[in-house]
Design a protein around this motif. Structure first.
Motif, PDB file in Angstrom:
ATOM      1  N   GLU A  31      74.577 -51.439 -55.660  1.00 19.23           N
ATOM      2  CA  GLU A  31      73.268 -51.023 -56.154  1.00 19.23           C
ATOM      3  C   GLU A  31      73.010 -51.511 -57.576  1.00 19.23           C
ATOM      4  O   GLU A  31      71.940 -52.047 -57.881  1.00 19.23           O
ATOM      5  CB  GLU A  31      73.155 -49.501 -56.107  1.00 19.23           C
ATOM      6  CG  GLU A  31      71.811 -48.974 -56.621  1.00 19.23           C
ATOM      7  CD  GLU A  31      71.733 -47.461 -56.593  1.00 19.23           C
ATOM      8  OE1 GLU A  31      70.610 -46.935 -56.677  1.00 19.23           O
ATOM      9  OE2 GLU A  31      72.798 -46.806 -56.499  1.00 19.23           O
ATOM     10  N   GLN A  46      76.798 -46.206 -41.949  1.00 18.65           N
ATOM     11  CA  GLN A  46      76.510 -44.774 -42.107  1.00 18.65           C
ATOM     12  C   GLN A  46      75.821 -44.224 -40.868  1.00 18.65           C
ATOM     13  O   GLN A  46      76.125 -43.106 -40.422  1.00 18.65           O
ATOM     14  CB  GLN A  46      75.639 -44.556 -43.339  1.00 18.65           C
ATOM     15  CG  GLN A  46      75.322 -43.089 -43.602  1.00 18.65           C
ATOM     16  CD  GLN A  46      74.676 -42.891 -44.963  1.00 18.65           C
ATOM     17  OE1 GLN A  46      75.294 -43.083 -45.985  1.00 18.65           O
ATOM     18  NE2 GLN A  46      73.398 -42.518 -44.960  1.00 18.65           N
ATOM     19  N   ASP A  47      74.907 -44.994 -40.299  1.00 22.31           N
ATOM     20  CA  ASP A  47      74.222 -44.545 -39.068  1.00 22.31           C
ATOM     21  C   ASP A  47      75.212 -44.415 -37.917  1.00 22.31           C
ATOM     22  O   ASP A  47      75.093 -43.482 -37.097  1.00 22.31           O
ATOM     23  CB  ASP A  47      73.131 -45.557 -38.688  1.00 22.31           C
ATOM     24  CG  ASP A  47      71.956 -45.541 -39.663  1.00 22.31           C
ATOM     25  OD1 ASP A  47      71.836 -44.591 -40.447  1.00 22.31           O
ATOM     26  OD2 ASP A  47      71.173 -46.522 -39.657  1.00 22.31           O
ATOM     27  N   ASN A  63      78.526 -49.645 -54.316  1.00 20.20           N
ATOM     28  CA  ASN A  63      77.855 -50.180 -53.127  1.00 20.20           C
ATOM     29  C   ASN A  63      76.920 -51.355 -53.428  1.00 20.20           C
ATOM     30  O   ASN A  63      76.106 -51.716 -52.591  1.00 20.20           O
ATOM     31  CB  ASN A  63      77.053 -49.066 -52.451  1.00 20.20           C
ATOM     32  CG  ASN A  63      75.958 -48.512 -53.344  1.00 20.20           C
ATOM     33  OD1 ASN A  63      75.925 -48.785 -54.544  1.00 20.20           O
ATOM     34  ND2 ASN A  63      75.046 -47.741 -52.775  1.00 20.20           N
ATOM     35  N   THR A  75      82.681 -49.105 -44.926  1.00 20.43           N
ATOM     36  CA  THR A  75      81.938 -50.352 -44.721  1.00 20.43           C
ATOM     37  C   THR A  75      82.845 -51.554 -44.943  1.00 20.43           C
ATOM     38  O   THR A  75      82.746 -52.563 -44.230  1.00 20.43           O
ATOM     39  CB  THR A  75      80.722 -50.409 -45.662  1.00 20.43           C
ATOM     40  OG1 THR A  75      79.899 -49.253 -45.463  1.00 20.43           O
ATOM     41  CG2 THR A  75      79.889 -51.665 -45.412  1.00 20.43           C
ATOM     42  N   GLN A 126      74.196 -48.972 -44.749  1.00 23.42           N
ATOM     43  CA  GLN A 126      73.325 -48.069 -43.997  1.00 23.42           C
ATOM     44  C   GLN A 126      73.626 -48.108 -42.503  1.00 23.42           C
ATOM     45  O   GLN A 126      73.643 -47.066 -41.830  1.00 23.42           O
ATOM     46  CB  GLN A 126      71.854 -48.420 -44.231  1.00 23.42           C
ATOM     47  CG  GLN A 126      70.871 -47.423 -43.625  1.00 23.42           C
ATOM     48  CD  GLN A 126      71.035 -46.018 -44.170  1.00 23.42           C
ATOM     49  OE1 GLN A 126      70.973 -45.804 -45.373  1.00 23.42           O
ATOM     50  NE2 GLN A 126      71.251 -45.045 -43.290  1.00 23.42           N
ATOM     51  N   ASP A 127      73.906 -49.293 -41.967  1.00 25.68           N
ATOM     52  CA  ASP A 127      74.246 -49.405 -40.545  1.00 25.68           C
ATOM     53  C   ASP A 127      75.544 -48.668 -40.231  1.00 25.68           C
ATOM     54  O   ASP A 127      75.665 -47.996 -39.191  1.00 25.68           O
ATOM     55  CB  ASP A 127      74.381 -50.873 -40.149  1.00 25.68           C
ATOM     56  CG  ASP A 127      73.043 -51.598 -40.119  1.00 25.68           C
ATOM     57  OD1 ASP A 127      72.003 -50.908 -40.041  1.00 25.68           O
ATOM     58  OD2 ASP A 127      73.043 -52.845 -40.182  1.00 25.68           O
TER      59      ASP A 127
END
Length: 397
Positions: free
Chosen positions: A129, A390-391, A127, A213, A387-388
């Motif tokens: 990171e 995932q939300d 991802n 994603t 994150q978006d």
């Protein structure tokens, strides 16, 4: 009195703003200095010099006591350790088997505390990171000597130092299906697949969420795949920003079986002769066909718009590693040494995994890497948008 308080308040706000801005500006040179020091250390450690394995072996014994410490996400490092120590007498590999979920946390915690234990890191980038929070900050260094990577496609060396790639596949039970029962990601949104497909929980699995994603990044291709599946253009609902979001919402509405581990997924699909379930799991699980006699098979070449994404298992040298010569020697060994077919690469060169060196003879019976439709991971996009996505998934789970 009120006027005085107002003036004082405004002064404090201005002062605080200036102070905060000054702190941020002061932090930038500090970060730049830290990165410069890291680059200086890498240069002094010889990471850019391409020293031969025999020279590194000699230096590792003479100046570092023959020790090298590796943090790895794979239990297969135990086999590498045994072979390495046999081929390089006097060398000792201290290997720690750490889960991919814990690796980054452990490395970050130790590094920020000033602890320098690991020399080599073997992990998986999923991802962005590692790229954004470790390599970009000089905590990890690439080591890419020309004698090892000279013939590797430059696109694989742009960000990280690749050890091998894995991906994910849709598995089916060969006692129930003679061929893959699906050929399009939209197939699992059809009524006939309601409650009959298994995935690992994306909310707890970075790799799954990275794939989803990437679907959002390629939403136009997801729209084309919808038309190929249903014979008409997709019509988006108000709460479906793109075709990829529509896929998420409609998959979740079709009652997927969500399991906690990929071991559970592949077992549910392949154990026995009656399972009509299909499951999405790592390509490495294809080994269970031989190891456990499970009735599994795949056909990633037919999947539209893609079968998955290539996840890179990478190796890196930790900044200020206690044993930099040993680290370089071990990485060269893990990549198969100069000829690409040494003992160090063999534990990783298996069905469902692909090395990047053209010199390395691939695992017998493996599906060719080029035969699979794959979307390359855009690490920056995933890092910024995961994150978006995932939300959104959480909203309809």
């Amino acid at each position: 009195m009120k006027k005085t308080l107002l003036i004082v308040t405004m002064f404090l706000l201005v002062f605080t703003s200036i102070f905060a801005g000054g702190s941020q500006e002061a932090a930038k040179p500090k970060q730049q200095d830290s990165l410069m020091l890291a680059h200086d250390w890498a240069a002094k450690a010889g990471l850019n010099q391409g020293v031969s394995s025999q020279e590194l072996y000699k230096k590792a014994l003479e100046t570092e006591g023959g020790k090298v410490v590796v943090y790895s996400i794979s239990s297969r490092m135990a086999r590498v350790k045994a072979a390495f120590e046999a081929d390089y007498p006097g060398m000792t590999v201290e290997s720690y088997d750490i889960s991919s979920n814990d690796m980054a946390t452990k490395l970050r915690t130790e590094y920020e505390a000033g602890i320098r234990t690991a020399d080599v890191i073997h992990s998986k980038e999923q991802n962005g990171e590692y790229l954004m929070e470790f390599f970009a900050k000089g905590i990890l260094h690439n080591y890419q000597p020309a004698s090892i990577f000279g013939n590797v496609d430059p696109q694989y060396l742009k960000d990280l130092t690749p050890l091998y790639f894995e991906t994910d596949w849709w598995f089916y039970n060969t006692s129930v299906y003679q061929e893959s029962p699906i050929s399009n990601w939209w197939d699992i949104t059809k009524p006939e697949w309601k409650g009959k497909f298994i995935i690992q929980n994306p909310l707890g699995t970075v790799s799954y969420m990275a794939i989803i994603t990437t679907m959002v990044e390629h939403a136009d291709e997801m729209a084309s795949a919808y038309k190929a599946c249903y014979g008409k253009d997709i019509v988006l609902a108000k709460d479906e920003p793109t075709a990829a979001h529509a896929w998420i919402k409609r998959v979740l509405a079709n009652d997927p079986i969500i399991m906690d581990s990929n071991n559970e997924v592949i077992k549910a699909v392949g154990e026995g002769t009656t399972s009509a379930l299909i499951g999405y799991a790592p390509s490495s699980k294809y080994r269970e066909k031989t190891d456990k006699g499970w009735n599994i098979d795949v056909n990633p070449a037919v999947m539209v718009p893609m079968s998955g994404v290539p996840f890179m298992n990478f190796v890196a040298v930790v900044n200020e590693a206690p044993h930099p010569y040993g680290a370089q020697l071990l990485i060269r060994y893990m990549l198969g040494d100069e000829n690409g077919n040494g003992k160090g690469i063999q534990p990783f060169n298996t069905i469902g995994g692909w090395t990047v060196r053209p010199e390395t003879k691939g695992a017998e019976g493996n599906i060719p890497f080029q035969a699979m439709p794959l979307w390359n991971l855009n690490y920056e996009y995933i890092y910024d948008n995961l994150q978006d996505v995932q939300d959104y998934w959480y909203q309809f789970r």
